[in-house]
Design an enzyme around this catalytic site. Sequence first.
Site, PDB file in Angstrom:
ATOM      1  N   GLY A  14     -96.093  58.395  19.223  1.00 30.08           N
ATOM      2  CA  GLY A  14     -96.947  59.433  19.791  1.00 30.08           C
ATOM      3  C   GLY A  14     -96.220  60.756  19.983  1.00 30.08           C
ATOM      4  O   GLY A  14     -96.840  61.810  20.095  1.00 30.08           O
ATOM      5  N   GLU A  15     -94.895  60.720  20.001  1.00 31.17           N
ATOM      6  CA  GLU A  15     -94.119  61.919  20.298  1.00 31.17           C
ATOM      7  C   GLU A  15     -94.050  62.822  19.080  1.00 31.17           C
ATOM      8  O   GLU A  15     -93.710  62.367  17.984  1.00 31.17           O
ATOM      9  CB  GLU A  15     -92.707  61.462  20.671  1.00 31.17           C
ATOM     10  CG  GLU A  15     -92.150  62.166  21.899  1.00 31.17           C
ATOM     11  CD  GLU A  15     -90.773  61.579  22.226  1.00 31.17           C
ATOM     12  OE1 GLU A  15     -89.804  62.324  22.101  1.00 31.17           O
ATOM     13  OE2 GLU A  15     -90.701  60.374  22.549  1.00 31.17           O
ATOM     14  N   ALA A  16     -94.352  64.098  19.276  1.00 28.18           N
ATOM     15  CA  ALA A  16     -94.414  65.018  18.135  1.00 28.18           C
ATOM     16  C   ALA A  16     -93.081  65.085  17.387  1.00 28.18           C
ATOM     17  O   ALA A  16     -93.040  65.084  16.155  1.00 28.18           O
ATOM     18  CB  ALA A  16     -94.809  66.409  18.633  1.00 28.18           C
ATOM     19  N   LYS A  75     -90.826  62.902  17.034  1.00 31.24           N
ATOM     20  CA  LYS A  75     -90.581  61.694  16.233  1.00 31.24           C
ATOM     21  C   LYS A  75     -91.414  61.740  14.954  1.00 31.24           C
ATOM     22  O   LYS A  75     -90.922  61.467  13.861  1.00 31.24           O
ATOM     23  CB  LYS A  75     -90.922  60.439  17.044  1.00 31.24           C
ATOM     24  CG  LYS A  75     -89.922  60.173  18.169  1.00 31.24           C
ATOM     25  CD  LYS A  75     -90.216  58.839  18.865  1.00 31.24           C
ATOM     26  CE  LYS A  75     -89.137  58.546  19.904  1.00 31.24           C
ATOM     27  NZ  LYS A  75     -89.336  57.275  20.577  1.00 31.24           N
ATOM     28  N   ILE A  76     -92.700  62.122  15.115  1.00 31.01           N
ATOM     29  CA  ILE A  76     -93.571  62.213  13.925  1.00 31.01           C
ATOM     30  C   ILE A  76     -92.947  63.197  12.951  1.00 31.01           C
ATOM     31  O   ILE A  76     -92.887  62.970  11.738  1.00 31.01           O
ATOM     32  CB  ILE A  76     -94.988  62.692  14.329  1.00 31.01           C
ATOM     33  CG1 ILE A  76     -95.624  61.677  15.282  1.00 31.01           C
ATOM     34  CG2 ILE A  76     -95.866  62.892  13.104  1.00 31.01           C
ATOM     35  CD1 ILE A  76     -96.994  62.078  15.785  1.00 31.01           C
TER      36      ILE A  76
END
Length: 1725
Positions: A659-661, A663-664
Amino acid sequence: MSASQTLGGPSRCGRVLGPSLDKIIKNAAWRKHSHLVSSCKSTLDKLETLSDSALSDPTSPLLGLSSSDAEFILNPILLALDSNYAKVAEPALECTFKLFSLGLILGEIDSNISNSILYKIVESVCKVGGIGEESVELAVLRVLLSAVRCPCVLIRGDCLLHVVRTCYNVYLGGLNGTNQICAKSVLAQIMLIVFTRAEEDSIDVSLKTVSVNELLEFTDKNLNEGSSIYYCQNFVSEIMSASEGVPDLKLSQPGPVQELQNGESRVSKGEEKEEVGEEETKEGVESGSSGISSKIREDGFLVFKNLCKLSMKFSSQENPDDQILLRGKTVSLELLKVIMDNGGSVWRSNERFLNAIKQYLCLSLLKNSALSVMSIFQLQCSIFTSLLTKFRSGLKAEIGIFFPMLILRVLENVLQPSFLQKMTVLNLLEKIAGDSQVIIDIFVNYDCDVDSPNIFERIVNGLLKTALGPPPGSTTTLSAVQDITFRHESVKCLVGIIKSMGAWMDQQLKIGDSDLPKSFESDTSAESHSTPTAEDGTVPDCELHPEMNPELSDAATLEQRRAYKIELQKGVSLFNRKPSKGIEFLINTKKVGDAPEEVASFLKNNTTGLNETMIGDYLGEREEFSLRVMHAYVDSFNFKSMDFGAAIRFFLRGFRLPGEAQKIDRIMEKFAERYCKCNPNSFTSADTAYVLAYSVILLNTDAHNSMVKDKMTKSDFIRNNRGIDDGKDLPEEYLGALYDQIVKNEIKMNADSSVPQSKQANSLNKLLGLDGILNLVSWKQTEEKPLGANGLHIRHIQEQFKAKSGKSESVYHAVTDVAILRFMVEVCWGPMLAAFSVTLDQSDDRLATTQCLQGFRHAVHVTAVMGMQTQRDAFVTSVAKFTFLHCAADMKQKNVDAVKAIISIAIEDGNHLQEAWEHILTCLSRIEHLQLLGEGAPTDASFLSVSNTETDEKTPKSAGLQSLKKKGTLQNPAVMAVVRGGSYDSTTVGVNNSGLVTPDQINNFISNLNLLDQIGNFELNHVFAHSQRLNSEAIVAFVKALCKVAISELQSPTDPRVFSLTKLVEIAHYNMNRIRLVWSRMWNVLSDFFVSVGLSENLSVAIFVMDSLRQLAMKFLEREELANYNFQNEFLRPFVIVMEKSNTAEIRELIVRCISQMVLSRVSNVKSGWKSVFMVFTAAAADERKNIVLLAFETMEKIVREYFPHITETETTTFTDCVRCLITFTNSRFNSDVSLNAIAFLRFCAVKLAEGGLVCTDKSWDDGSSVSIANKDDSDVQSFTDIDDHGSYWVPLLTGLSKLTSDSRLAIRKSSLEVLFNILKDHGHLFSRTFWIGVFSSVVLPIFNGVCEKRDMHIKDEQVSPTSKSPHPDGSMWDTETSAVAAQCLVDLVISFYNVLRPQLSNVVSILTGYLRSSVQGPASTGVAAMFRLTGELGSRLSEDEWREIFLALKEAATSTLPGFMKLLRTMDDIKVPDNSESYTNTETCSDHGLTNEDLEDDNLQTVAYVVSRMKSHIAVQLLIIQVISDMYKTHVQFLSAANINIIVEIFSSVASHAQQLNSETILQKKIQKACSILELSDPPMVHFENEAYQNFLNFLQDLVKNNPSVSEGMNLESLLVAVCEKILQIYLNCTDYHYVQQKSADMPVTHWILPLGSAKREELAARTPLLVSALKVLSGLEGDSFRKYTSSFFHLLVDLVRSEHSSGEVQLVLSNIFSSCIGPIIMQ
């Protein structure tokens, strides 16, 4: 009638055909069927002419006729069938049926054979079934079945399929229910025939008739019209039996099919079956492996394949509710079930058949698994069960997929299951659970395999969940009744599983016992145990051929595999909580390599149940290692020539984006790079791909997240992506297409399921990548439409099948090692315990609770035998708690059942219960307690506190439970306590005494006691009686536990009980005949128990226990014991320990009484027990209670008097114990009679010993004494050596007596001395020389050591503390009498055994001189007398050295006390002795100082008194020594050498000089005189001492000079004599005149007054006169020359004598005599 009989002519075929053709002619319509009629007629004519030919034509279709004739004859039948007219067709069908069933038709029927009349007939028969007549339908079925059944006909390939299809059509479109059931039955029967033949690969096989009832198990019950089932069953049976009597011609195999073999006798079916069975199987294997299969098998294969295809037909979208299709599908599955149920080993061994199952049947199951039609689900389950029980070894991968899909999916659905589906699954599981081998195999092959799901674990957990029901608070679709049914069923399954495990274990252990060869083991285990599922008894698939993979079959490897799997799962669950920790753990435990690529591959393949969200999280981490893993993960994808949308979809299949930007961002950046690398021409740069990828993800969320209300439109999407391609736009069509793709079809992971599943199921499903599969086939409960599963998904699963078959997983493991059960129990014990306990707790349904208790029993059995202590104890404790005996008021029937279960466990698994026995025995104890309360019997406590009557004799049973009410026992505190109840662990029931008890509770309690009546005394006692059958380990554990329970019963503060104690005694009785080894281990435990309870503070309890022990011992003593064993001794040891440690006199007395009774009643049986008996009596002898001592001695007396031989008959060491015991009695201080008697008995023992009353053993006794002797007299020694053995028995006797001599009681001292010396004297001749030395040093000398050493010690003490009073001899100091006796005895002994004891002479002499050293006169005179007697008796035998030794010892005795004595005298110097007159004058003066003179004087006077008494005894001793020496000299002068005489001279000289020295202490003398007058004592005889000393010296010297001139000359004794005389004269003179010395020294004589002497001086002179006289006489007696020689030295003394005053005239007389007779002649010369 007669005409019809001859119709058809003489041939057999004619006889069948004739009447039928006749009937056809009659029934045919002449016009319509004119051709048929004429054909019939010509055939009839032809038949008249034909008869059976002897040589039959091999190509002919009819028996006994030529080929052409046959075709001609059959032609009208064919025409009749083709006529489609029922009346004509029926006789034709009848005729065909007869031809087939009588075996008149023969040959192969196949579409490939051109112009085959038979083929055409079969075709026509199939066709005629469709004309719509009920009777025709049945006739067609009959013909077809008989054709297939006929052993002379082989229907092949398409023709067979046609036959099947015809029956199928009748089933689907039959005119009535009965016909349809018949069609179904015929189909089933055909399957049986075809596959039984295929199995054997032979036509001639014994066949089973199908059961119509079973066929209707799942479906078609509605077709039953009253008696249809019965009718159909008869229909089939008739056809089957009609073909039984066919002629002995059969279609030969495998030669050319048309050849007929004549005259071959038919083998009986049973034999045929067996014989063929073995050969054919082998052949089948070969043919299967080479790919060529026989025709029969070929046909079977074809039918099977087509059935599977039929079962996979799905309705079209247009016509979804196609019921006919559904029925067709169902019947195909039913037929497949029939085939599988009856399938045999060919399906396992023949590759082709096995592959048929994999390719067709499994696919069919897979496709149909989507249908929620109940009957199909049931059929699938049933087929699956067959596969599992019979063919699992070849279908490992398939079962691994179907099990979770079909069964676990339904089982694990707890909240909203379909009731019927779940019941089906539970029934199936129950069936599986009944087959132990299946259970074991499932565990071994799936739960121990890393790549497979944990099927066993999931079954058990699923059953547990079902048994516990829906969790509270959850919504469920189940009704209460359904839920309870589920619960009970699942418990039943769990019980089945644990029962099977137990059965398998027992069987393996039995096989193990009988040492069968390894390979045989696994086969027998299968055949003898697992229930054959096939009706005809074919063996299910259990011959798992261990040789398939021998290296993996043993439990050790499985253990490793299981451990590996558990560790892997641990890592996975850790990963699912904390990904980086999980990866670290997996790398550390070597489950995953430590390279990023390996980790990435592990995450990507994800076969082990990793959580996709966590994978995403991990890949997005920014730690270095995670980054490298993420890069490796992305790089492992190949996106070449993939569309961008498809690539993202493909990429995101395996994990969920975090969910963490950031990480994406990291993941997408890498993805874009990889995509561009694979497709270099797609975008201008990776940036474009990166931004686009991000947009796609956003769009996906936007479009498919229900929370987003305003959805993004296509134009929004295109607008958002403007200018991302290096400032340029991407083509709008491209973006538009991408948009459409994503909006229509969400990008999601494989596992995004439309049906939410429970987490645990999810993670477990993962183990096989099953989530995907299970979700592909959507399991919506509502969907009733038989639509097929999506083809793509099915292909996916098939790929998985293929992939799996290559892996290790396809290897099937067989196990015969029971160790595998440990792992199984580890998995299932927790769930089972929970399920059984909860059900037992919550349910009152008798059936359910009985099941649970069964489960507990089996669980205890398995865990106990496998030695799994924790698990076993958990199960046993649970059952024990469920007995509710600890709170009886709440008991119900189920609790009573639990009690029964406890008893069964005890009896069935007693051998393995170990510590768990304690729980069981506690329960039994509580039952007994409740039963007693119920009977109203008084409690044990009342017995134990009131009186000591035996508790066994309980009051007679009162009138049952009524008594409880009548007797007012409701106030009985014991009952109250029980009704109140307690916790399970409290030692006694109901310890908490607070709180009132309501009448309701009492009534409940009473009714519950009624319940307990179901458990009689027999059951209770059975457990104890059964203890005889326990093995040696178990009986010890049993006894340990029973002791624990007994102790807790007895120690109960409120209510001590003896139930377990009485049982312990029983057990010991029951098990007394066990082998010694086991018995002694048991007894170790029991004796500790008896000791601890015997020492208990509760007297009644202790008495009861000791009495129990007595009963046991009496019983035990009935057994014979051989020599040198120690069991009796061990057995009686508790008595000894309690006797020694108990503080209560009653117990000690009881023990003495018990032992007395036992010994006297079983005296001949007591062997090693004597040791303990004597130990008890020894302890009693030392007791402080008089009655105990006397009681013990009474028995002891009896034993010694009457049973002495018994004591020593087996073990001579007991003699020693007896002696020790007697010696202890001699020390008894209560009664000197006892002591004296004991001494007398010791004498008796010695006599017995001397008589040789002991059995000789080889022990020799040597106390290590350092005295060694030279064997001067060998013969002497030899005559005694044989007694050395007995030495060890004499020693304790003698040393005991020796110690007694220092007893404090005079009588005992005397008696023991006398007895000791009498024994030595009487029996000493038996002792060897070495033994005598030992006896002397360890027995005789110590007696006197004490005497001498103590005296010396006192002397020394006194020197140090002169003021101490004269010491009183303590116990060890002898009185004069004893000393005299002892010395006397010693001397007697030495004289008697002088030969042997000669080396000991020095010791004896030192003892006797020790007497002389004594400062007391009594012992000294004893010593002197003894010494004199010794020398007197031995005089002539003593050597010079020995004499010398004696004299030196005497000299030492005389001189050794002098220094001490002189020191004592010196203490007088400081003491002032006052005059009598003075003594009171000074009193006043000192009183100021607090001390009066009186005190000081008293003290001084006391000291003086002591000194005086010491002086007196000293003088007496010295005189005695002089006396004895004189006497010895006189008696033995002839034996004495010059050297020895010299020693005597020295002694006399020293004593005389000492005497003179004493007398010269004038000041001292005066002090002593004063003191003596004050104390009114006589003065010490100092003058007498001096006189005596000199007188003896004088006499001795005179005698020597006179009688022994040679010696005297050699030693110049004459001069000594003269010197002594001079000394005497001088002493006398000194006494007469004080100034004598001074005068003599003056040059001039001084004149002075001569005063008359005082009265004291006169007395002294008078005393000295005799000595003076004798001295003067000696001088006068000298010979002339001698006299002359010495005159000069003494003349002046004579002159002085003349001057002196004398007390008597005798002096002057002698003086005048000397002057006249001696000096005169000299002067006169």
